[in-house]
Design a protein around this motif. Structure first.
Motif, mmCIF file in Angstrom:
data_model
loop_
_atom_site.group_PDB
_atom_site.id
_atom_site.type_symbol
_atom_site.label_atom_id
_atom_site.label_comp_id
_atom_site.label_asym_id
_atom_site.label_seq_id
_atom_site.Cartn_x
_atom_site.Cartn_y
_atom_site.Cartn_z
ATOM 1 N N ASN A 59 0.799 -1.530 0.402
ATOM 2 C CA ASN A 59 0.112 -0.048 0.176
ATOM 3 C C ASN A 59 1.339 0.947 -0.308
ATOM 4 O OD1 ASN A 59 -2.141 -1.200 0.521
ATOM 5 N ND2 ASN A 59 -1.887 -1.785 1.891
ATOM 6 N N ILE A 60 2.064 1.290 -1.116
ATOM 7 C CA ILE A 60 2.644 2.335 -0.476
ATOM 8 C C ILE A 60 2.875 3.351 -2.238
ATOM 9 C CG2 ILE A 60 5.396 3.209 -0.783
ATOM 10 C CD1 ILE A 60 4.791 1.617 1.925
ATOM 11 N N PRO A 61 2.188 4.166 -2.496
ATOM 12 C CA PRO A 61 1.990 4.717 -3.234
ATOM 13 C C PRO A 61 2.721 4.871 -4.635
ATOM 14 C CG PRO A 61 1.184 6.307 -1.638
ATOM 15 C CD PRO A 61 2.017 5.210 -1.300
ATOM 16 N N VAL A 62 3.226 4.531 -5.274
ATOM 17 C CA VAL A 62 4.425 3.820 -6.218
ATOM 18 C C VAL A 62 4.012 4.699 -8.233
ATOM 19 C CG1 VAL A 62 4.050 1.705 -6.878
ATOM 20 C CG2 VAL A 62 6.330 2.534 -7.235
ATOM 21 N N THR A 63 4.909 5.307 -8.033
ATOM 22 C CA THR A 63 4.621 5.318 -10.196
ATOM 23 C C THR A 63 5.866 4.851 -10.277
ATOM 24 O OG1 THR A 63 3.587 7.949 -9.503
ATOM 25 C CG2 THR A 63 4.823 7.469 -11.715
ATOM 26 N N HIS A 64 5.454 3.703 -11.783
ATOM 27 C CA HIS A 64 6.372 2.976 -12.589
ATOM 28 C C HIS A 64 6.312 3.597 -13.939
ATOM 29 C CE1 HIS A 64 8.399 -1.023 -13.885
ATOM 30 N NE2 HIS A 64 8.748 -0.572 -13.820
ATOM 31 N N SER A 65 7.007 3.908 -14.177
ATOM 32 C CA SER A 65 8.369 4.142 -15.688
ATOM 33 C C SER A 65 9.191 3.397 -16.128
ATOM 34 C CB SER A 65 7.820 5.807 -15.707
ATOM 35 O OG SER A 65 7.435 6.147 -15.343
ATOM 36 N N VAL A 66 8.044 2.957 -17.412
ATOM 37 C CA VAL A 66 9.437 2.592 -18.169
ATOM 38 C C VAL A 66 9.789 2.831 -19.435
ATOM 39 C CG1 VAL A 66 10.178 0.096 -19.148
ATOM 40 C CG2 VAL A 66 9.229 0.224 -17.381
ATOM 41 N N TYR A 67 11.156 3.171 -20.698
ATOM 42 C CA TYR A 67 11.095 4.138 -21.451
ATOM 43 C C TYR A 67 11.334 3.127 -22.221
ATOM 44 C CZ TYR A 67 10.151 8.250 -18.892
ATOM 45 O OH TYR A 67 9.508 9.155 -18.192
ATOM 46 N N SER A 68 10.340 3.086 -23.079
ATOM 47 C CA SER A 68 10.985 1.454 -24.149
ATOM 48 C C SER A 68 12.543 2.302 -25.512
ATOM 49 C CB SER A 68 9.156 2.071 -25.048
ATOM 50 O OG SER A 68 9.537 2.888 -25.889
ATOM 51 N N LYS A 69 12.679 3.735 -25.266
ATOM 52 C CA LYS A 69 13.312 3.760 -26.102
ATOM 53 C C LYS A 69 14.572 3.857 -25.534
ATOM 54 C CE LYS A 69 10.805 6.571 -28.985
ATOM 55 N NZ LYS A 69 10.420 7.334 -29.386
ATOM 56 N N ALA A 70 14.914 3.528 -24.268
ATOM 57 C CA ALA A 70 16.268 3.642 -23.541
ATOM 58 C C ALA A 70 16.484 1.885 -22.889
ATOM 59 C CB ALA A 70 15.750 4.230 -22.118
ATOM 60 N N VAL A 71 18.414 2.209 -22.683
ATOM 61 C CA VAL A 71 19.307 1.547 -22.551
ATOM 62 C C VAL A 71 19.537 1.766 -20.991
ATOM 63 C CG1 VAL A 71 19.322 0.893 -24.690
ATOM 64 C CG2 VAL A 71 21.425 1.948 -23.668
#
Length: 100
Positions: A59-71
């Motif tokens: 129950n920890i608020p989290v934003t998770h982003s994955v950048y598709s063009k990134a290494v």
């Protein structure tokens, strides 16, 4: 990890310490909200995904982003979507600490 006068030295057992990998935490209770930014083409991307799931389960608020063009190593460089990721980080820090 061993902190010494020359910095941090790593030993195999140090890699099993929760400071080296947040996934090893026994409890996530009391942690603040989190922003996790991953590169799609990164061997650690799955770790970010698992960490986000574990935080959500606690129950920890989290934003998770994955950048598709990134290494791996794109952050703060001119690689992939670095500028977008930096903007996301600035937004998250301003939200967490207030803008100056």
């Amino acid at each position: 990890m061993v902190l010494n006068g020359r910095g941090i030295s790593h030993r195999d057992r140090d890699l099993q310490h929760e400071w080296a990998s947040p996934l090893l935490q026994k409890s996530f209770e009391g942690l603040p909200s989190a922003t996790i930014i991953n590169a799609q083409h990164d061997p650690l991307s799955d770790h970010g995904k698992m960490y986000a799931h574990r935080l959500r389960d606690a129950n920890i608020p989290v934003t998770h982003s994955v950048y598709s063009k990134a290494v791996h190593g794109f952050f703060g460089s001119d690689l992939g979507e670095s500028r977008e990721a930096m903007a996301e980080l600035v937004f998250a820090l301003n939200r967490a600490f207030g803008s100056a």
